[in-house]
Design a protein around this motif. Structure first.
Motif, PDB file in Angstrom:
ATOM      1  N   TYR A 158      14.298   9.156 -18.662  1.00 61.69           N
ATOM      2  CA  TYR A 158      13.951   9.231 -20.081  1.00 61.69           C
ATOM      3  C   TYR A 158      15.134   9.737 -20.907  1.00 61.69           C
ATOM      4  O   TYR A 158      15.357   9.290 -22.029  1.00 61.69           O
ATOM      5  N   GLU A 159      15.904  10.648 -20.333  1.00 61.14           N
ATOM      6  CA  GLU A 159      17.068  11.187 -21.025  1.00 61.14           C
ATOM      7  C   GLU A 159      18.098  10.091 -21.304  1.00 61.14           C
ATOM      8  O   GLU A 159      18.622   9.984 -22.410  1.00 61.14           O
ATOM      9  N   MET A 185       9.569  10.380 -27.381  1.00 61.70           N
ATOM     10  CA  MET A 185       9.890  11.779 -27.664  1.00 61.70           C
ATOM     11  C   MET A 185       8.652  12.574 -28.059  1.00 61.70           C
ATOM     12  O   MET A 185       8.464  13.697 -27.599  1.00 61.70           O
ATOM     13  N   LEU A 232       7.433  12.732 -23.543  1.00 61.81           N
ATOM     14  CA  LEU A 232       8.298  13.820 -23.095  1.00 61.81           C
ATOM     15  C   LEU A 232       7.679  15.201 -23.280  1.00 61.81           C
ATOM     16  O   LEU A 232       8.237  16.190 -22.822  1.00 61.81           O
ATOM     17  N   LYS A 233       6.533  15.278 -23.914  1.00 64.34           N
ATOM     18  CA  LYS A 233       5.811  16.559 -23.979  1.00 64.34           C
ATOM     19  C   LYS A 233       5.129  16.842 -22.645  1.00 64.34           C
ATOM     20  O   LYS A 233       4.866  17.974 -22.303  1.00 64.34           O
ATOM     21  N   ASP A 262       9.099  15.405 -17.610  1.00 65.81           N
ATOM     22  CA  ASP A 262      10.452  15.946 -17.652  1.00 65.81           C
ATOM     23  C   ASP A 262      11.409  14.824 -18.063  1.00 65.81           C
ATOM     24  O   ASP A 262      11.264  13.683 -17.633  1.00 65.81           O
ATOM     25  N   ALA A 263      12.396  15.142 -18.885  1.00 62.81           N
ATOM     26  CA  ALA A 263      13.341  14.130 -19.375  1.00 62.81           C
ATOM     27  C   ALA A 263      14.204  13.552 -18.262  1.00 62.81           C
ATOM     28  O   ALA A 263      14.696  12.430 -18.372  1.00 62.81           O
ATOM     29  N   HIS A 290       7.983   8.025 -12.456  1.00 63.92           N
ATOM     30  CA  HIS A 290       6.908   8.418 -13.364  1.00 63.92           C
ATOM     31  C   HIS A 290       5.738   7.441 -13.276  1.00 63.92           C
ATOM     32  O   HIS A 290       4.583   7.852 -13.182  1.00 63.92           O
TER      33      HIS A 290
END
Length: 138
Positions: free
Chosen positions: A24-25, A42, A46-47, A50-51, A58
């Motif tokens: 995700y990062e 975002m 991502l809440k 983990d990024a 995932h």
């Protein structure tokens, strides 16, 4: 195969195709990713996640009772996987080849992560519907 082989972002008139080896990062730093999708990831995904997690991991571990599942369901996400398949020749030899299949999120999440590993499923691509993205209210 290298990880770069499955790190891409493609679009056509109806879908956005994202390689499943992105974290995700890394995805947040891609210019080709639509702004609305970045915002959704975002603000919602991502809440919970983990990024640094890779998309493949995932989606493989996602269950139907997670919040991310609900968000991705609203986005009408599909998952493209490769699976080994037995192929018998005329002489009786057994060969294995990989076959690509596209699962809707609902069908993919119903399969247990242990079953996915036993079946040899490899997540290749995440397919986002542009209509799902358009209809999602941020």
């Amino acid at each position: 195969m290298q990880n770069k082989d499955f790190k891409y972002i493609l679009q056509d008139t109806g879908s956005i195709y994202i390689g499943a080896r992105y974290s995700y990062e890394e995805l947040m730093h891609q210019e080709l990713l639509p702004f609305k999708l970045k915002t959704i990831l975002m603000q919602y995904i991502l809440k919970e996640a983990d990024a640094s997690i890779i998309l493949e991991d995932h989606f493989t571990s996602m269950t139907s009772d997670s919040f991310a599942y609900g968000v991705y369901k609203e986005l009408k996400v599909k998952i493209k996987v490769s699976m080994p398949e037995e192929k018998k020749s005329f002489t009786g030899k057994i060969k294995y080849r990989y076959v690509d299949k596209i699962y809707p999120l609902e069908g993919f999440a119903q399969i247990d992560s242990k079953e996915k590993a036993e079946m040899g499923m490899i997540v290749r691509e995440i397919i986002y519907s542009k209509i799902g993205l358009l209809s999602f209210a941020v």
